[in-house]
Design a protein around this motif. Sequence first.
Motif, mmCIF file in Angstrom:
data_model
loop_
_atom_site.group_PDB
_atom_site.id
_atom_site.type_symbol
_atom_site.label_atom_id
_atom_site.label_comp_id
_atom_site.label_asym_id
_atom_site.label_seq_id
_atom_site.Cartn_x
_atom_site.Cartn_y
_atom_site.Cartn_z
ATOM 1 N N ILE A 230 0.807 -1.329 -0.002
ATOM 2 C CA ILE A 230 -0.042 -0.098 -0.027
ATOM 3 C C ILE A 230 0.698 1.396 0.080
ATOM 4 C CG2 ILE A 230 -1.677 1.315 1.455
ATOM 5 C CD1 ILE A 230 -2.835 -1.385 2.223
ATOM 6 N N ASN A 233 2.591 1.859 -3.531
ATOM 7 C CA ASN A 233 1.798 2.394 -4.585
ATOM 8 C C ASN A 233 0.790 3.578 -4.178
ATOM 9 O OD1 ASN A 233 1.445 0.230 -6.662
ATOM 10 N ND2 ASN A 233 1.600 -1.046 -5.044
ATOM 11 N N SER A 234 0.667 4.089 -2.655
ATOM 12 C CA SER A 234 0.290 5.339 -2.422
ATOM 13 C C SER A 234 1.216 6.352 -2.893
ATOM 14 C CB SER A 234 -0.069 5.515 -0.996
ATOM 15 O OG SER A 234 -0.832 4.381 -0.668
ATOM 16 N N GLU A 239 -3.385 3.942 -8.265
ATOM 17 C CA GLU A 239 -4.801 3.577 -7.781
ATOM 18 C C GLU A 239 -5.262 2.122 -8.175
ATOM 19 O OE1 GLU A 239 -6.127 5.248 -11.846
ATOM 20 O OE2 GLU A 239 -4.551 5.505 -10.252
ATOM 21 N N ILE A 242 -4.348 -0.514 -5.575
ATOM 22 C CA ILE A 242 -5.316 -0.481 -4.398
ATOM 23 C C ILE A 242 -6.596 -0.936 -4.806
ATOM 24 C CG2 ILE A 242 -6.170 1.250 -2.600
ATOM 25 C CD1 ILE A 242 -2.968 0.854 -2.639
ATOM 26 N N LYS A 243 -7.172 -0.767 -6.096
ATOM 27 C CA LYS A 243 -8.347 -1.265 -6.388
ATOM 28 C C LYS A 243 -8.517 -2.829 -6.374
ATOM 29 C CE LYS A 243 -12.106 -1.020 -9.822
ATOM 30 N NZ LYS A 243 -12.388 -2.203 -9.687
ATOM 31 N N LEU A 250 -10.525 -5.518 0.862
ATOM 32 C CA LEU A 250 -9.447 -4.594 1.591
ATOM 33 C C LEU A 250 -10.317 -3.894 3.133
ATOM 34 C CD1 LEU A 250 -6.919 -3.093 2.432
ATOM 35 C CD2 LEU A 250 -7.482 -1.338 0.891
ATOM 36 N N CYS A 257 -7.798 -1.211 6.114
ATOM 37 C CA CYS A 257 -8.447 -0.314 5.320
ATOM 38 C C CYS A 257 -8.134 1.307 5.789
ATOM 39 C CB CYS A 257 -9.963 -0.387 5.463
ATOM 40 S SG CYS A 257 -10.953 0.500 4.539
ATOM 41 N N SER A 260 -4.937 2.507 4.840
ATOM 42 C CA SER A 260 -4.861 2.667 3.495
ATOM 43 C C SER A 260 -5.252 4.101 3.249
ATOM 44 C CB SER A 260 -5.634 1.950 2.530
ATOM 45 O OG SER A 260 -5.551 0.481 2.562
ATOM 46 N N ALA A 264 -2.717 7.355 2.172
ATOM 47 C CA ALA A 264 -3.003 7.873 0.828
ATOM 48 C C ALA A 264 -3.201 9.442 1.235
ATOM 49 C CB ALA A 264 -4.637 7.474 0.253
ATOM 50 N N ILE A 272 -6.299 7.558 -5.280
ATOM 51 C CA ILE A 272 -6.671 6.428 -4.260
ATOM 52 C C ILE A 272 -7.707 7.071 -3.263
ATOM 53 C CG2 ILE A 272 -5.447 5.137 -2.494
ATOM 54 C CD1 ILE A 272 -2.935 5.081 -4.061
ATOM 55 N N LEU A 276 -10.921 5.072 -2.616
ATOM 56 C CA LEU A 276 -11.153 4.789 -1.056
ATOM 57 C C LEU A 276 -12.597 5.097 -0.775
ATOM 58 C CD1 LEU A 276 -7.838 4.826 0.482
ATOM 59 C CD2 LEU A 276 -9.266 2.636 0.023
#
Length: 280
Positions: A230, A233-234, A239, A242-243, A250, A257, A260, A264, A272, A276
């Motif tokens: 996470i 990729n953040s 995104e 994360i998807k 998640l 969660c 995340s 972000a 992201i 979310l």
Amino acid sequence: MANEINFDIFYDHNTTNEEVNKELDKLLLVLDKNPNLINKEFGEYNERIFSFFIINSKVGNTGKFDFERLEKVLKFRPDLNYNMYKIDNSSPLHMAIALGFDHEIKNAISEDEILRLMEILVKNGANVTAKELLVTAYSSDKFEIFKYLLDSKIRDTSRIMLSIAADIAIFIGHNGLSVQRKKTQNSKEREFVKTDKFKNFYEDKIKFLEEALKFIKLSEFNSKEIETFIIINSILDNEKAIKILLDNGLCKLAKICDFSIETAKHYNSKKILKLLKDMK
């Protein structure tokens, strides 16, 4: 007779295939005389006789295994669950998966060839549930073998998500950029993520995680590895990664969660954060 075997010849890239054949036949003769030597350790690296039937210069030269001789040595019922070269998680099955990954090997060993070897090893007692087989397949970029292991009910997810995150960071670095956790935004890196070069690399790596998630729940992955995935990729505001996590539950994992969302926010990952918000 075992002392007469030249084990070094199996590692010598200048050795001819005929010389390898001759030494393998000598090993079979030694076992005929004394089958109890099958699990004894020999040579400088304290290796077992069976090892040389799957790792030798002939395999490197041809990209093929000598299945005829393999069947002969397997009649002596070797233990196939030992660590080769005294390295953890380096059983013959692990090593079979990793073969061909070494760029110095002259001829690539196809996944079909390795799958045939793996099936023979498993049939003869190799432990298909041994640790870190999946990550070995990932690290060796063997997708068909990865799928075979999942079909064989392998569920050890150790280091898979961590390895993907690390590979993304390394790839960014190889392209003159860096994934810096201290920076709250990485604008150049985020622009690079939009390029076809990154997309092609990313898709080649992420397919392993997507395949694993068809068989294994996200909750079965190590939470710290998920968090590292996470974070990376953040930083990139990627995104799509994360998807995949969201599509696999998640936000049913409350702590991760929340992690995340906070991550972000910290990196101002707008794509992201929107994702979310829409998915939660």
